[in-house]
Design an enzyme around this catalytic site. Structure first.
Site, PDB file in Angstrom:
ATOM      1  N   ARG B  21      -9.029  -8.441   2.221  1.00 39.69           N
ATOM      2  CA  ARG B  21     -10.076  -7.659   1.556  1.00 39.69           C
ATOM      3  C   ARG B  21     -11.089  -8.589   0.888  1.00 39.69           C
ATOM      4  O   ARG B  21     -12.291  -8.377   0.954  1.00 39.69           O
ATOM      5  CB  ARG B  21      -9.454  -6.757   0.469  1.00 39.69           C
ATOM      6  N   SER B  38       6.196  -2.834   4.369  1.00 41.14           N
ATOM      7  CA  SER B  38       5.512  -1.871   3.518  1.00 41.14           C
ATOM      8  C   SER B  38       6.209  -0.514   3.465  1.00 41.14           C
ATOM      9  O   SER B  38       5.689   0.487   3.923  1.00 41.14           O
ATOM     10  CB  SER B  38       4.070  -1.687   4.006  1.00 41.14           C
ATOM     11  N   CYS B  42      12.775   1.124  -3.111  1.00 37.17           N
ATOM     12  CA  CYS B  42      13.395   1.776  -4.268  1.00 37.17           C
ATOM     13  C   CYS B  42      13.620   3.264  -4.031  1.00 37.17           C
ATOM     14  O   CYS B  42      14.410   3.902  -4.736  1.00 37.17           O
ATOM     15  CB  CYS B  42      12.526   1.594  -5.505  1.00 37.17           C
ATOM     16  N   ASP B 282      10.553 -11.179  -5.192  1.00 39.82           N
ATOM     17  CA  ASP B 282      11.926 -11.332  -5.683  1.00 39.82           C
ATOM     18  C   ASP B 282      12.505 -12.736  -5.515  1.00 39.82           C
ATOM     19  O   ASP B 282      13.559 -13.040  -6.069  1.00 39.82           O
ATOM     20  CB  ASP B 282      12.853 -10.329  -4.974  1.00 39.82           C
TER      21      ASP B 282
END
Lengths: 447, 447
Positions: B21, B38, B42, B282
């Protein structure tokens, strides 16, 4: 020490109780005009809505408890009428007989609150016209609904009490009409968000007449007739909820300084311009944290907090109150509506260079069923990049989210700082990027 | 410029998309081991819980969209195996055939995430033992439940994934057993609050075996046998949810510095010890805002935010990330459980002088029916009066409330300052004094 308090509502009773807690030797007397003290006034619409709920459930602590347990000389039915700062004395009359009384004080707290402001419309003082400020008035509305076949209720005003009461009437199956002269529904709110609230209200069958001035109120045999320019609205019950004014006349008559909206001027310790007199609650003003200027936004948390601060100062443990952000929330039907800080217009008035952004996000993470839209309007200052205010509307996840923005305003955060805050995420409670962060990110692009 | 990314999850794809972008001329290649990018990892427990939900609903954006719309060279099934910082090159193999590949880079982002950490118990590597980290594993559990008559599920571990999955199993009518060697349920949580969660879990029929070490896992014809010291637990399905470890081996093999828990060390721009290599998500560490020290708390918001920050830095618009407060929330059955900042023990370890208070308040104002308890534990530093951390448990009004405390931590507020913040009040949403303010007020008395 003689600590005299005029008004036994949130600020008055908070100050009385805390003063006694901090120093049991203080002689605390409270003069309360009505028979009720310490009740949840804001809870009245929900009890009026539900025939099964007893209005007395709203009473947090009974007068006898204050008298017996807290050793407060709580005098209900006592209407103060005059403050004499020279003689350090308050005069008044006992109700209903109007026997005069007089009390001397070492320190006085004026906690007279606010009163409904009624527009000057012929007929508005008809005894059957309802208002809702104190418990007596709440009980009167509730009793009327319980004992009369009310089919249609009209409410003059469209503020949050008007909207909460419209929900109450709708819940009782009453057709409800909202009417006010201004043509903008929720004028303080960003139009995109106000439209969401308007849609919620009208979709529940509530008639909204914005831009409709009531020229005369007639009480006929078949109910109230609200005569407007182009039409006459009819209703079995009429509630006037067109805002409130601070009850500061006694204070200004006594020569105390007043400020915005005529509220009593106080410093961060709630001291008035007389060193022996405090004022707290809806009758007093406060520093607006965002503008640094005095403002009058009468809300319950400030009243309770100010009452405590009066006691703290009185008892030699002063706590300076930084002020208010004007954080508020209300529920109307299935919507939560919240704000904190300034809107664009208020920011302009306060000499900021406001930039605003409105975003529509969701109450839950991607893919979670039951997610509903959340609308956020966020305002910042282009010069300082400071966050100035946030408004939110949604079916879920608005009422408590606004507090994150309120804390950011208290901390005078920039939008960039707020955008970097570490907010909680789990799919049932929101998207990874909290709606507030999404709004902050969009706003950053405009700064 | 050749921007190479190892890992197509939150951090990797956020960085890839934002880099494109900001500068469409950058050549962005993503090496993703699995076939999925993507998706809302969770959200998996909630989709596993509900046979009506399609797991693919969790996919936020499909691989083709990244390729065609975002012009990202997204290579799924590509497992990186080695980084050569000298040659600025990444080697690996294509799955499933294991054909070798090699990519050069100008800038590299390691976004390999974390992997389930399994205790060294004989039998734990049996192919039927389930873990839940990526979508493939989520789909496997879901498919198993849809196709097998699972009567009993055992979960090793009692962290938030274990608890979310225990809810999922209960919702599917499966008897659920939680087992772990440590004898404290939610050891990071104040006991009073942890007890409320434990009560919620056991009252739904979940068996909790804390202090029960599994010595061996045997897969027999009738299911799994978890052999403990005093008993053997039997289940049709076994899920290991005993935490995660950062996937940092490739980075440390390449000589990059690692920090707490072996996570890759990064600065506030996500730069590793090699100036051409970033790490985010993570697998990387972060500054803990409260302690000012590095910590490893792998959570989704940070991963997304860090991915963006990598792109910002890469494209010459650097944004320094201040760090994390460790704010998290999870739902278990009818409870919302949230935390931000440090608990008492963590505060002690970080050389603060912690003072803690626990309060039980309510989710609604006095007199409102349907109010439920809210428990708040709040920790402050006695030396500086600074707010250090908050934990909350309740059926309602916890998930978003924690954010007010998170913002206060970011602003490094004292408890006194936090206590004076102007939070929202309306009877359906809370008491006049928000539970957080009540806790702060009690905590002030101890400072």
């Amino acid at each position: 020490m003689k600590f005299l308090i005029i008004g036994g509502d949130a600020a008055g009773m908070s100050a009385a109780s805390k003063a006694k807690r901090l120093n049991p030797d203080i002689d605390v007397t409270v003069l309360e005009m009505t028979q009720d003290v310490s009740y949840s006034a804001c809870g009245m619409p929900y009890h009026i809505a539900d025939p099964q709920r007893d209005m007395d459930e709203l009473i947090v602590r009974k007068a006898e408890v204050f008298r017996e347990k807290n050793k407060i000389n709580l005098l209900t039915g006592h209407m103060a009428t005059k403050i004499d700062p020279g003689a350090k004395c308050v005069e008044g009359v006992r109700l209903p007989g109007k026997e005069p009384f007089s009390f001397e004080y070492d320190k006085l707290l004026i906690a007279t609150g606010a009163e409904p402001s009624k527009p000057a419309v012929p007929g508005i003082d008809h005894p059957d016209v309802m208002v809702l400020k104190n418990l007596e008035q709440g009980k009167r509305i509730r009793h009327h609904l319980d004992t009369h076949p009310v089919k249609t209720a009209a409410i003059m005003g469209m503020g949050y009490i008007a909207l909460e009461m419209s929900e109450a009437f709708v819940k009782r199956g009453i057709h409800t009409i909202l009417v006010k002269p201004g043509d903008t529904f929720l004028p303080w709110m960003k139009k995109d968000l106000a439209d969401v609230v308007l849609e919620e209200v009208t979709s529940h069958g509530i008639e909204v007449h914005a831009g409709c001035k009531v020229n005369e109120i007639r009480k006929e045999e078949d109910g109230f007739h609200l005569v407007c320019d182009d039409q006459t609205l009819c209703a079995d019950l009429l509630l006037v909820a067109t805002g409130v004014n601070p009850l500061s006349r006694m204070a200004s008559d006594a020569g105390l300084e007043t400020g915005p909206s005529g509220a009593i001027s106080v410093d961060e310790y709630l001291m008035t311009s007389d060193e022996h007199i405090y004022a707290a609650g809806d009758c007093a003003d406060a520093i607006n944290i965002i503008t640094g200027k005095k403002s009058w936004i009468p809300l319950a948390l400030r009243a309770n907090r100010a009452g405590w601060a009066v006691a703290d100062h009185l008892c030699g443990e002063p706590v300076a109150l930084p002020g208010i952000c004007g954080t508020s929330v209300f529920k109307v039907l299935d919507l939560e509506v919240a704000r904190t800080g300034l809107n664009e217009k208020e920011a302009q008035t306060a000499n900021f260079s406001p930039v605003e952004v409105t975003v529509k996000t969701r109450s839950m993470a991607h893919g979670q069923p039951g997610s509903t839209p959340i609308y956020v309007s966020m305002v910042a200052d282009k010069t300082s990049d400071r966050l100035l205010g946030v408004q939110m509307v949604g079916k879920k996840g608005v009422a408590h989210r606004i507090n994150a923005a309120a804390v950011a305003l208290s901390a005078k955060m920039t939008v960039a700082q707020f955008f970097q805050t570490d907010l909680a995420y789990a799919p049932p409670f929101g998207p990874v990027w909290d709606p507030l962060l999404t709004a902050a990110n969009q706003l950053l692009k405009k700064l």
